[in-house]
Design a protein around this motif. Sequence first.
Motif, PDB file in Angstrom:
ATOM      1  N   LYS A   3       3.425   3.937   9.842  1.00 28.30           N
ATOM      2  CA  LYS A   3       4.579   3.110  10.380  1.00 28.30           C
ATOM      3  C   LYS A   3       4.550   3.271  11.898  1.00 28.30           C
ATOM      4  CE  LYS A   3       6.141   1.839   6.021  1.00 28.30           C
ATOM      5  NZ  LYS A   3       7.372   1.908   5.019  1.00 28.30           N
ATOM      6  N   ALA A   4       4.538   4.557  12.216  1.00 25.83           N
ATOM      7  CA  ALA A   4       4.910   4.967  13.480  1.00 25.83           C
ATOM      8  C   ALA A   4       3.618   4.670  14.359  1.00 25.83           C
ATOM      9  CB  ALA A   4       5.492   6.380  13.666  1.00 25.83           C
ATOM     10  N   MET A   5       2.582   4.763  14.080  1.00 24.26           N
ATOM     11  CA  MET A   5       1.455   4.432  14.667  1.00 24.26           C
ATOM     12  C   MET A   5       1.260   3.016  15.114  1.00 24.26           C
ATOM     13  SD  MET A   5      -1.552   6.320  12.565  1.00 24.26           S
ATOM     14  CE  MET A   5      -3.109   5.870  13.506  1.00 24.26           C
ATOM     15  N   LEU A   6       1.774   2.227  14.324  1.00 21.47           N
ATOM     16  CA  LEU A   6       1.935   0.826  14.920  1.00 21.47           C
ATOM     17  C   LEU A   6       2.166   0.672  16.327  1.00 21.47           C
ATOM     18  CD1 LEU A   6       3.049  -0.994  11.712  1.00 21.47           C
ATOM     19  CD2 LEU A   6       0.750  -1.283  12.446  1.00 21.47           C
ATOM     20  N   ASP A   7       3.088   1.401  16.428  1.00 16.50           N
ATOM     21  CA  ASP A   7       3.661   1.177  18.182  1.00 16.50           C
ATOM     22  C   ASP A   7       2.642   1.293  19.036  1.00 16.50           C
ATOM     23  OD1 ASP A   7       6.305   1.009  17.156  1.00 16.50           O
ATOM     24  OD2 ASP A   7       6.725   3.120  17.532  1.00 16.50           O
ATOM     25  N   GLU A   8       1.730   2.110  18.956  1.00 21.63           N
ATOM     26  CA  GLU A   8       0.676   2.215  19.836  1.00 21.63           C
ATOM     27  C   GLU A   8      -0.299   0.777  20.106  1.00 21.63           C
ATOM     28  OE1 GLU A   8      -3.212   4.648  19.249  1.00 21.63           O
ATOM     29  OE2 GLU A   8      -1.612   5.428  18.395  1.00 21.63           O
ATOM     30  N   PHE A   9      -0.185  -0.036  19.106  1.00 20.14           N
ATOM     31  CA  PHE A   9      -1.018  -1.206  18.888  1.00 20.14           C
ATOM     32  C   PHE A   9      -0.221  -2.207  19.131  1.00 20.14           C
ATOM     33  CE2 PHE A   9      -2.928   2.042  15.917  1.00 20.14           C
ATOM     34  CZ  PHE A   9      -4.260   2.106  16.475  1.00 20.14           C
ATOM     35  N   TYR A  10       1.045  -2.536  19.114  1.00 23.76           N
ATOM     36  CA  TYR A  10       1.857  -3.660  19.658  1.00 23.76           C
ATOM     37  C   TYR A  10       1.551  -4.305  20.644  1.00 23.76           C
ATOM     38  CZ  TYR A  10       6.189  -6.243  20.317  1.00 23.76           C
ATOM     39  OH  TYR A  10       7.060  -7.154  20.751  1.00 23.76           O
ATOM     40  N   ILE A  11       1.420  -5.772  20.767  1.00 19.41           N
ATOM     41  CA  ILE A  11       1.164  -6.352  21.810  1.00 19.41           C
ATOM     42  C   ILE A  11       2.164  -7.482  21.977  1.00 19.41           C
ATOM     43  CG2 ILE A  11      -1.407  -5.817  22.011  1.00 19.41           C
ATOM     44  CD1 ILE A  11      -2.111  -8.520  20.535  1.00 19.41           C
ATOM     45  N   GLY A  12       2.921  -7.836  20.888  1.00 22.44           N
ATOM     46  CA  GLY A  12       3.945  -8.767  21.085  1.00 22.44           C
ATOM     47  C   GLY A  12       4.527  -9.293  19.696  1.00 22.44           C
ATOM     48  N   ILE A  18       0.889  -1.165   0.005  1.00 20.55           N
ATOM     49  CA  ILE A  18      -0.099   0.092  -0.039  1.00 20.55           C
ATOM     50  C   ILE A  18       0.817   1.191   0.076  1.00 20.55           C
ATOM     51  CG2 ILE A  18      -1.636   1.569   1.323  1.00 20.55           C
ATOM     52  CD1 ILE A  18      -2.961  -1.310   0.068  1.00 20.55           C
ATOM     53  N   GLY A  19       1.924   1.254   0.636  1.00 12.79           N
ATOM     54  CA  GLY A  19       2.872   2.519   0.795  1.00 12.79           C
ATOM     55  C   GLY A  19       2.509   3.192   1.708  1.00 12.79           C
ATOM     56  N   HIS A  20       2.471   2.690   2.955  1.00 13.52           N
ATOM     57  CA  HIS A  20       2.055   3.501   4.115  1.00 13.52           C
ATOM     58  C   HIS A  20       2.964   4.578   4.199  1.00 13.52           C
ATOM     59  CE1 HIS A  20      -0.757   0.248   5.090  1.00 13.52           C
ATOM     60  NE2 HIS A  20      -1.575   1.209   5.363  1.00 13.52           N
ATOM     61  N   SER A  21       2.739   5.754   4.981  1.00 12.77           N
ATOM     62  CA  SER A  21       3.513   6.833   5.214  1.00 12.77           C
ATOM     63  C   SER A  21       4.376   6.508   6.448  1.00 12.77           C
ATOM     64  CB  SER A  21       2.865   8.284   5.696  1.00 12.77           C
ATOM     65  OG  SER A  21       1.988   7.929   6.860  1.00 12.77           O
ATOM     66  N   SER A  22       5.468   7.424   6.815  1.00 13.35           N
ATOM     67  CA  SER A  22       5.943   6.908   8.065  1.00 13.35           C
ATOM     68  C   SER A  22       5.441   7.192   9.320  1.00 13.35           C
ATOM     69  CB  SER A  22       7.322   7.876   8.021  1.00 13.35           C
ATOM     70  OG  SER A  22       6.946   9.199   7.850  1.00 13.35           O
ATOM     71  N   THR A  23       4.326   7.926   9.066  1.00 14.64           N
ATOM     72  CA  THR A  23       3.388   8.408  10.300  1.00 14.64           C
ATOM     73  C   THR A  23       2.396   7.239  10.479  1.00 14.64           C
ATOM     74  OG1 THR A  23       3.344  10.866   9.721  1.00 14.64           O
ATOM     75  CG2 THR A  23       1.727   9.957  11.057  1.00 14.64           C
TER      76      THR A  23
END
Length: 135
Positions: free
Chosen positions: A69-78, A62-67
């Motif tokens: 990609k950075a949002m993934l951190d808040e959803f990380y569980i393991g 999809i070509g996600h923006s760096s923003t």
Amino acid sequence: MGGDSKVFTLSQVSKHNNPKDCWLIIEGKVYDVTKFLEEHPGGDDVLLSVTAKDATDDFEDIGHSSTAKAMLDEFYIGDIDTATISSTTTYTPPKQPHYNQDKTKEFVIKMLQFLVPVIFLCVAVGIRFYAKPAE
């Protein structure tokens, strides 16, 4: 992301495949994106269509923006136990509608539903105003 990250198997992650509980695997990490489903710019069906598998390629294509990609951190569980993901691993896909990226058919149908009555109306008005009275 702490040092004591939890490790999940593909089987465990695969159980979280619906709008009330949605987990994704991206680059070996597991994300609980349930709270983000309604906010996702591409719609929740895009995220739900990549549950129960490694969604890395879909995410990168999809070509996600760096923003984003950075949002993934808040959803990380393991992390994912990579031994449980392989080309021979089989799983039962969730019972959900297939994501149709090509909306052309639906667009054409909606346009015809609008245009056909408008054309009939124009023809009827044209006949009414431009028809010569019989003598």
